[in-house]
Write a protein that holds these residues in place. Structure first.
Motif, PDB file in Angstrom:
ATOM      1  N   ASP A  55       0.688  -1.333   0.064  1.00  0.00           N
ATOM      2  CA  ASP A  55       0.176  -0.195  -0.130  1.00  0.00           C
ATOM      3  C   ASP A  55       0.823   1.255  -0.047  1.00  0.00           C
ATOM      4  OD1 ASP A  55      -1.811   1.864   0.256  1.00  0.00           O
ATOM      5  OD2 ASP A  55      -2.887   0.933   2.162  1.00  0.00           O
ATOM      6  N   ALA A  56       0.663   2.190  -0.851  1.00  0.00           N
ATOM      7  CA  ALA A  56       1.707   3.287  -1.136  1.00  0.00           C
ATOM      8  C   ALA A  56       0.592   4.366  -0.718  1.00  0.00           C
ATOM      9  CB  ALA A  56       1.890   3.478  -2.614  1.00  0.00           C
ATOM     10  N   LYS A  57      -0.332   4.542   0.013  1.00  0.00           N
ATOM     11  CA  LYS A  57      -0.885   5.601   0.191  1.00  0.00           C
ATOM     12  C   LYS A  57      -0.032   6.773   1.013  1.00  0.00           C
ATOM     13  CE  LYS A  57      -4.543   3.742   1.942  1.00  0.00           C
ATOM     14  NZ  LYS A  57      -5.784   3.420   2.573  1.00  0.00           N
ATOM     15  N   ASP A  58       0.740   6.392   1.945  1.00  0.00           N
ATOM     16  CA  ASP A  58       1.332   7.157   3.029  1.00  0.00           C
ATOM     17  C   ASP A  58       2.444   7.694   2.140  1.00  0.00           C
ATOM     18  OD1 ASP A  58      -0.378   6.547   5.147  1.00  0.00           O
ATOM     19  OD2 ASP A  58       0.897   5.181   5.933  1.00  0.00           O
ATOM     20  N   VAL A  59       3.109   6.993   1.292  1.00  0.00           N
ATOM     21  CA  VAL A  59       4.324   7.445   0.481  1.00  0.00           C
ATOM     22  C   VAL A  59       3.765   8.406  -0.459  1.00  0.00           C
ATOM     23  CG1 VAL A  59       6.176   6.617  -1.064  1.00  0.00           C
ATOM     24  CG2 VAL A  59       5.534   5.051   0.738  1.00  0.00           C
ATOM     25  N   VAL A  60       2.830   8.232  -1.023  1.00  0.00           N
ATOM     26  CA  VAL A  60       2.225   9.253  -2.027  1.00  0.00           C
ATOM     27  C   VAL A  60       2.146  10.422  -1.445  1.00  0.00           C
ATOM     28  CG1 VAL A  60       0.259   9.892  -3.487  1.00  0.00           C
ATOM     29  CG2 VAL A  60       1.070   7.400  -3.579  1.00  0.00           C
ATOM     30  N   GLN A  61       1.431  10.590  -0.083  1.00  0.00           N
ATOM     31  CA  GLN A  61       1.264  12.013   0.758  1.00  0.00           C
ATOM     32  C   GLN A  61       2.741  12.579   0.981  1.00  0.00           C
ATOM     33  OE1 GLN A  61      -1.608  13.360   0.942  1.00  0.00           O
ATOM     34  NE2 GLN A  61      -2.627  11.552   0.111  1.00  0.00           N
ATOM     35  N   THR A  62       3.626  11.631   1.280  1.00  0.00           N
ATOM     36  CA  THR A  62       4.892  12.179   1.540  1.00  0.00           C
ATOM     37  C   THR A  62       5.643  12.804   0.123  1.00  0.00           C
ATOM     38  OG1 THR A  62       5.431  10.705   3.106  1.00  0.00           O
ATOM     39  CG2 THR A  62       7.326  11.737   2.275  1.00  0.00           C
ATOM     40  N   VAL A  63       5.259  12.061  -0.919  1.00  0.00           N
ATOM     41  CA  VAL A  63       5.693  12.683  -2.187  1.00  0.00           C
ATOM     42  C   VAL A  63       4.996  14.086  -2.728  1.00  0.00           C
ATOM     43  CG1 VAL A  63       5.872  12.311  -4.820  1.00  0.00           C
ATOM     44  CG2 VAL A  63       6.353  10.522  -3.247  1.00  0.00           C
ATOM     45  N   ASN A  64       3.600  14.125  -2.324  1.00  0.00           N
ATOM     46  CA  ASN A  64       2.968  15.132  -2.640  1.00  0.00           C
ATOM     47  C   ASN A  64       3.351  16.401  -1.800  1.00  0.00           C
ATOM     48  OD1 ASN A  64       1.213  13.976  -4.592  1.00  0.00           O
ATOM     49  ND2 ASN A  64      -0.116  13.457  -2.938  1.00  0.00           N
ATOM     50  N   SER A  65       3.943  16.159  -0.551  1.00  0.00           N
ATOM     51  CA  SER A  65       4.438  17.060   0.445  1.00  0.00           C
ATOM     52  C   SER A  65       5.688  17.714  -0.157  1.00  0.00           C
ATOM     53  CB  SER A  65       4.305  16.460   1.853  1.00  0.00           C
ATOM     54  OG  SER A  65       5.098  17.441   2.555  1.00  0.00           O
ATOM     55  N   ASN A  66       6.362  16.747  -0.355  1.00  0.00           N
ATOM     56  CA  ASN A  66       7.854  17.022  -0.937  1.00  0.00           C
ATOM     57  C   ASN A  66       7.883  17.867  -2.347  1.00  0.00           C
ATOM     58  OD1 ASN A  66       8.884  15.675   1.217  1.00  0.00           O
ATOM     59  ND2 ASN A  66       9.247  13.917  -0.031  1.00  0.00           N
ATOM     60  N   TYR A 102      12.071  15.372  -2.377  1.00  0.00           N
ATOM     61  CA  TYR A 102      11.155  15.068  -3.514  1.00  0.00           C
ATOM     62  C   TYR A 102      11.756  13.667  -4.070  1.00  0.00           C
ATOM     63  CZ  TYR A 102       8.263  14.780  -7.750  1.00  0.00           C
ATOM     64  OH  TYR A 102       7.546  14.520  -8.630  1.00  0.00           O
ATOM     65  N   GLU A 103      12.863  13.933  -4.523  1.00  0.00           N
ATOM     66  CA  GLU A 103      13.534  12.703  -5.103  1.00  0.00           C
ATOM     67  C   GLU A 103      13.309  11.294  -4.322  1.00  0.00           C
ATOM     68  OE1 GLU A 103      17.176  12.051  -7.702  1.00  0.00           O
ATOM     69  OE2 GLU A 103      16.781  14.225  -7.893  1.00  0.00           O
ATOM     70  N   GLN A 104      13.860  11.639  -2.814  1.00  0.00           N
ATOM     71  CA  GLN A 104      13.847  10.393  -2.041  1.00  0.00           C
ATOM     72  C   GLN A 104      12.474  10.072  -2.129  1.00  0.00           C
ATOM     73  OE1 GLN A 104      14.962  11.693   1.931  1.00  0.00           O
ATOM     74  NE2 GLN A 104      15.462   9.509   2.464  1.00  0.00           N
ATOM     75  N   GLY A 105      11.290  10.944  -1.871  1.00  0.00           N
ATOM     76  CA  GLY A 105      10.023  10.338  -1.682  1.00  0.00           C
ATOM     77  C   GLY A 105       9.465   9.492  -3.097  1.00  0.00           C
ATOM     78  N   THR A 106       9.926   9.937  -4.350  1.00  0.00           N
ATOM     79  CA  THR A 106       9.533   9.185  -5.410  1.00  0.00           C
ATOM     80  C   THR A 106      10.332   7.694  -5.470  1.00  0.00           C
ATOM     81  OG1 THR A 106      11.370  10.240  -6.684  1.00  0.00           O
ATOM     82  CG2 THR A 106       9.200  11.346  -7.020  1.00  0.00           C
TER      83      THR A 106
END
Length: 375
Positions: free
Chosen positions: A107-118, A174-178
């Motif tokens: 499940d990538a929901k939390d990671v997607v939110q982190t990417v959006n924040s970054n 942002y790159e780390q989040g992606t």
């Protein structure tokens, strides 16, 4: 009638004496014959037929057989690089995968939110940089016109440099989040076959927890476990043959590729990998194999059947046949070779003929007829 007349002419006294003499003579002859008839006949000497074996020269090689399993030379144990709950599983046991194929997903929901924040931080940092660049250009013109001092200009130049660094920092985050988003997919690093799966959909796994194993395409090997007292013999082995329980009449030559530097903590044996020189195409992963190792430089020894030992007291002995006569000889035994053979250290030499069966029914000095085989 004439004979009777003749007898009648003999005087009665002479006739009686003659008959008595004849009867006595017949009695003596009969007694002698009866005595000779009742005289015991000497018993024939009994010759026993025994099974024997002749001690021969033993070979200076020894064979050991180990059970093994067909394995891949390279096996990749795969794990997610982020924590999460598994939502998809795209492979089954035995599935063939190519490099880059997605095996599982979390499940990538939390990671997607982190990417959006970054991503928003990157936009904010870029806006700050544009403002700092505009102010720097404006105050450069004022500095050139003498309207402001150099120190005031340096402040705006420093603000610009801070904005540039802010953009770099936000971009790195942002790159780390992606990357984290990409890690939610478990991908095969090489083409191969999925040999094990240890996680299912809905299971929460942590980063680094092994969830699947992929055996890479290419070389196949046989893995065996060898006790520590035979490692050196294995290193000096001159011939290794591999057979398969499921493939009749298939014998493949092998060679040692790898010996584990440490023993397994549970079994106290060393893992050894045997490379197959010409593996048959019918060979499959996981097949049961038997690895026969022929060791060289083995000291010559004499081995005899356990049934040949005649134990009297504490000293083991054997019956030795010399010129068809039995003699009892003491020996010194060593280790058991298997369930039927034992090693002899002293007491026998090449060419000795020993009795191998029925040793408890014999006696010293008995004459026997030998017949058997060579050891």
């Amino acid at each position: 009638m004439q004979q009777l007349k003749w007898l009648s002419k003999i005087p009665p006294k002479k006739l009686y004496c003659g008959l008595a003499t004849a009867i006595i003579g017949l009695g003596i002859i009969g007694g002698v014959i009866l005595k000779d008839h009742n005289k015991p006949v000497a018993a024939a000497e009994e010759i026993a037929i025994v099974r024997t074996a002749v001690i021969g020269t033993t070979k200076n090689t020894q064979e050991y057989t180990y059970s093994g399993e067909v394995r891949g030379r390279y096996e990749s144990q795969l794990a997610f690089q982020v924590n999460g709950r598994i939502t998809n599983r795209n492979v089954q046991l035995g599935s063939h995968v190519s490099a880059g194929d997605a095996l599982m997903q979390i499940d990538a929901k939390d990671v997607v939110q982190t990417v959006n924040s970054n991503s928003a931080q990157v936009y904010s940092a870029e806006s700050q940089l544009q403002l700092a660049e505009s102010n720097l250009n404006r105050y450069r013109e004022l500095l050139e016109g003498g309207a402001i001092s150099q120190s005031q200009y340096d402040q705006y130049a420093n603000t610009y440099n801070v904005a540039v660094a802010g953009v770099r920092q936000a971009s790195a985050q942002y790159e780390q989040g992606t990357n984290q988003l990409d890690y939610t997919l478990l991908k095969a690093n090489k083409s191969g076959i999925v040999s094990s799966i240890s996680a299912e959909i809905g299971q929460v796994v942590s980063a680094g927890q092994i969830v699947a194993t992929v055996i890479q395409d290419g070389d196949r090997e046989v893995e065996i476990s060898v006790p520590e007292n035979r490692i050196e013999e294995l290193r000096q082995a001159k011939d290794i043959k591999v057979t398969f329980w499921a493939l009749a009449n298939k014998m493949i030559a092998g060679k040692i590729r790898e010996i584990a530097p440490m023993a397994d903590p549970a079994t106290r044996t060393f893992k050894v990998r045997i490379s197959l020189l010409n593996p048959p195409p019918e060979m499959k992963l996981g097949m049961t194999a038997s690895v026969t190792v022929v060791s060289s430089n083995v000291p010559q020894t004499i081995t005899i059947p356990l049934t040949a030992i005649y134990q009297t007291g504490d000293t083991p002995t054997v019956w030795v046949v010399t010129d068809d006569i039995l003699t009892l000889r003491s020996i010194k035994v060593g280790k058991f070779i298997n369930e039927t053979l034992i090693e002899v250290l002293e007491g026998l030499q090449q060419g000795d003929c020993i009795v191998t069966k029925g040793v408890h029914k014999l006696k010293a000095g008995q004459k026997v007829q030998a017949g058997g085989e060579s050891l």
